[in-house]
Write a protein that holds these residues in place. Structure first.
Motif, PDB file in Angstrom:
ATOM      1  N   CYS A  18       0.842  -1.200   0.000  1.00  0.00           N
ATOM      2  CA  CYS A  18       0.000   0.000   0.000  1.00  0.00           C
ATOM      3  C   CYS A  18       0.874   1.246   0.000  1.00  0.00           C
ATOM      4  N   GLN A  19       0.676   2.095  -1.009  1.00  0.00           N
ATOM      5  CA  GLN A  19       1.423   3.343  -1.103  1.00  0.00           C
ATOM      6  C   GLN A  19       0.467   4.478  -1.460  1.00  0.00           C
ATOM      7  N   ALA A  20       0.779   5.657  -0.939  1.00  0.00           N
ATOM      8  CA  ALA A  20       0.019   6.860  -1.261  1.00  0.00           C
ATOM      9  C   ALA A  20       0.965   7.897  -1.848  1.00  0.00           C
ATOM     10  N   LEU A  21       0.412   8.774  -2.667  1.00  0.00           N
ATOM     11  CA  LEU A  21       1.197   9.847  -3.273  1.00  0.00           C
ATOM     12  C   LEU A  21       0.440  11.154  -3.121  1.00  0.00           C
ATOM     13  N   LEU A  22       1.120  12.149  -2.560  1.00  0.00           N
ATOM     14  CA  LEU A  22       0.581  13.504  -2.446  1.00  0.00           C
ATOM     15  C   LEU A  22       1.296  14.374  -3.454  1.00  0.00           C
ATOM     16  N   LEU A  23       0.513  15.031  -4.308  1.00  0.00           N
ATOM     17  CA  LEU A  23       1.069  15.738  -5.453  1.00  0.00           C
ATOM     18  C   LEU A  23       0.619  17.203  -5.440  1.00  0.00           C
ATOM     19  N   PRO A  24       1.559  18.154  -5.336  1.00  0.00           N
ATOM     20  CA  PRO A  24       1.169  19.551  -5.526  1.00  0.00           C
ATOM     21  C   PRO A  24       0.861  19.793  -6.995  1.00  0.00           C
ATOM     22  N   ILE A  25      -0.203  20.518  -7.268  1.00  0.00           N
ATOM     23  CA  ILE A  25      -0.611  20.730  -8.657  1.00  0.00           C
ATOM     24  C   ILE A  25       0.085  21.973  -9.188  1.00  0.00           C
ATOM     25  N   LEU A  26       1.175  21.740  -9.921  1.00  0.00           N
ATOM     26  CA  LEU A  26       1.991  22.827 -10.451  1.00  0.00           C
ATOM     27  C   LEU A  26       1.949  22.868 -11.973  1.00  0.00           C
ATOM     28  N   ALA A  27       1.258  21.921 -12.584  1.00  0.00           N
ATOM     29  CA  ALA A  27       1.205  21.842 -14.044  1.00  0.00           C
ATOM     30  C   ALA A  27      -0.154  22.291 -14.547  1.00  0.00           C
ATOM     31  N   ASP A  45     -16.800  12.426 -18.151  1.00  0.00           N
ATOM     32  CA  ASP A  45     -16.829  13.074 -16.836  1.00  0.00           C
ATOM     33  C   ASP A  45     -16.055  14.395 -16.859  1.00  0.00           C
ATOM     34  N   LEU A  46     -14.882  14.378 -17.478  1.00  0.00           N
ATOM     35  CA  LEU A  46     -14.062  15.587 -17.534  1.00  0.00           C
ATOM     36  C   LEU A  46     -14.781  16.697 -18.291  1.00  0.00           C
ATOM     37  N   ALA A  47     -15.511  16.335 -19.326  1.00  0.00           N
ATOM     38  CA  ALA A  47     -16.228  17.339 -20.125  1.00  0.00           C
ATOM     39  C   ALA A  47     -17.289  18.071 -19.310  1.00  0.00           C
ATOM     40  N   LEU A  48     -17.760  17.441 -18.235  1.00  0.00           N
ATOM     41  CA  LEU A  48     -18.781  18.062 -17.389  1.00  0.00           C
ATOM     42  C   LEU A  48     -18.191  19.024 -16.368  1.00  0.00           C
ATOM     43  N   ILE A  49     -16.868  19.007 -16.207  1.00  0.00           N
ATOM     44  CA  ILE A  49     -16.205  19.884 -15.242  1.00  0.00           C
ATOM     45  C   ILE A  49     -15.818  21.177 -15.954  1.00  0.00           C
ATOM     46  N   ARG A  50     -16.375  22.290 -15.528  1.00  0.00           N
ATOM     47  CA  ARG A  50     -16.161  23.563 -16.228  1.00  0.00           C
ATOM     48  C   ARG A  50     -15.041  24.402 -15.617  1.00  0.00           C
ATOM     49  N   HIS A  51     -14.884  24.334 -14.301  1.00  0.00           N
ATOM     50  CA  HIS A  51     -13.917  25.213 -13.639  1.00  0.00           C
ATOM     51  C   HIS A  51     -12.495  24.723 -13.920  1.00  0.00           C
ATOM     52  N   PRO A  52     -11.600  25.585 -14.419  1.00  0.00           N
ATOM     53  CA  PRO A  52     -10.243  25.145 -14.771  1.00  0.00           C
ATOM     54  C   PRO A  52      -9.484  24.501 -13.612  1.00  0.00           C
ATOM     55  N   ALA A  53      -9.592  25.054 -12.404  1.00  0.00           N
ATOM     56  CA  ALA A  53      -8.873  24.480 -11.265  1.00  0.00           C
ATOM     57  C   ALA A  53      -9.398  23.090 -10.925  1.00  0.00           C
ATOM     58  N   GLN A  54     -10.702  22.901 -11.011  1.00  0.00           N
ATOM     59  CA  GLN A  54     -11.271  21.583 -10.732  1.00  0.00           C
ATOM     60  C   GLN A  54     -10.862  20.563 -11.787  1.00  0.00           C
ATOM     61  N   ARG A  55     -10.711  21.004 -13.025  1.00  0.00           N
ATOM     62  CA  ARG A  55     -10.250  20.102 -14.080  1.00  0.00           C
ATOM     63  C   ARG A  55      -8.814  19.634 -13.813  1.00  0.00           C
ATOM     64  N   THR A  56      -7.951  20.565 -13.403  1.00  0.00           N
ATOM     65  CA  THR A  56      -6.564  20.169 -13.126  1.00  0.00           C
ATOM     66  C   THR A  56      -6.492  19.266 -11.892  1.00  0.00           C
ATOM     67  N   GLU A  57      -7.329  19.501 -10.878  1.00  0.00           N
ATOM     68  CA  GLU A  57      -7.353  18.618  -9.716  1.00  0.00           C
ATOM     69  C   GLU A  57      -7.773  17.205 -10.123  1.00  0.00           C
ATOM     70  N   TRP A  58      -8.808  17.111 -10.944  1.00  0.00           N
ATOM     71  CA  TRP A  58      -9.309  15.816 -11.416  1.00  0.00           C
ATOM     72  C   TRP A  58      -8.213  15.068 -12.179  1.00  0.00           C
TER      73      TRP A  58
END
Length: 215
Positions: A18-27, A45-58
């Motif tokens: 079991c491994q986890a990865l925490l990733l800062p969103i810099l891209a 699903d991605l097409a339904l996400i309009r907010h740019p920040a939420q798209r990069t998080e997804w």
């Protein structure tokens, strides 16, 4: 992603397999999508996400889980959701969970058992949701202390994602044993009329505030 984008990524060994990865969103979105396998349902699903920040998080969540799968020797072929909306790996029997908040994405992979992950900043919202998320004993233990309330919330979110089904409430069905301040390992319970389970929750002060993994 380039090495610069992964510079602050943190790989966490939770338990064997079991491994986890925490990733800062810099891209940005085009960088995150480069070489990332996305199934047609994922693209829908991605097409339904309009907010740019939420798209990069997804997208960053999927980048994180892909890296974990490859770290563990698997081939990442995208995700699908079950009838409850819980994500699963295509072509692999391993369990995964995803979480994101502003500026951060996280993923966990467990090769042999269900798993859940949550990341949270410590915020005032926890005070407002206490009556509907904590039991009477948990409220007494938390004593209104923001750090304790954050641990309860994050730990219960990880339990909820592990269980992966509906028809349960944080207050009645997801319970956390009292813990010492600064504890990194908690005991959680899923208690339903037809299902009872005791689980370990690892809790880390990290990234935006807290990261919890239930397994």
């Amino acid at each position: 992603m380039s090495a610069a984008h992964l510079l602050s990524a943190q790989l966490l060994a939770i338990s064997p397999g079991c491994q986890a990865l925490l990733l800062p969103i810099l891209a940005d979105e085009p960088t995150l999508r480069t070489g990332l396998p996305l199934t047609q349902p994922e693209l829908d699903d991605l097409a339904l996400i309009r907010h740019p920040a939420q798209r990069t998080e997804w997208l960053a969540c999927r980048v994180a889980v892909r890296q974990l799968v490859e770290q563990l020797g698997g081939v990442y072929a995208g995700l699908y959701k079950d009838e409850y909306g819980k994500p699963h790996l295509r072509n692999l029997p391993w369990s995964i969970s995803l979480s994101h908040t502003t500026g951060w994405a996280a993923a966990v992979v467990h090769q042999s058992r269900p798993v859940g992950i949550d990341i949270e900043p410590i915020r005032d919202q926890f005070q407002r949701v206490v009556p509907r998320t904590l039991s009477a004993d948990e409220i007494a233990h938390a004593a209104g202390i923001p750090a304790r309330l954050a641990v309860y919330w994050c730990a219960k979110e990880s339990l909820y994602k592990l269980y992966g089904k509906r028809q349960l409430t944080f207050r009645e069905h997801l319970l956390i044993d009292p813990f010492d301040d600064g504890a990194t390992q908690l005991i959680g319970h899923v208690r339903l009329p037809a299902h009872t389970e005791t689980l370990t929750i690892c809790c880390f002060p990290i990234g935006p505030g807290l990261l919890a993994v239930a397994y």
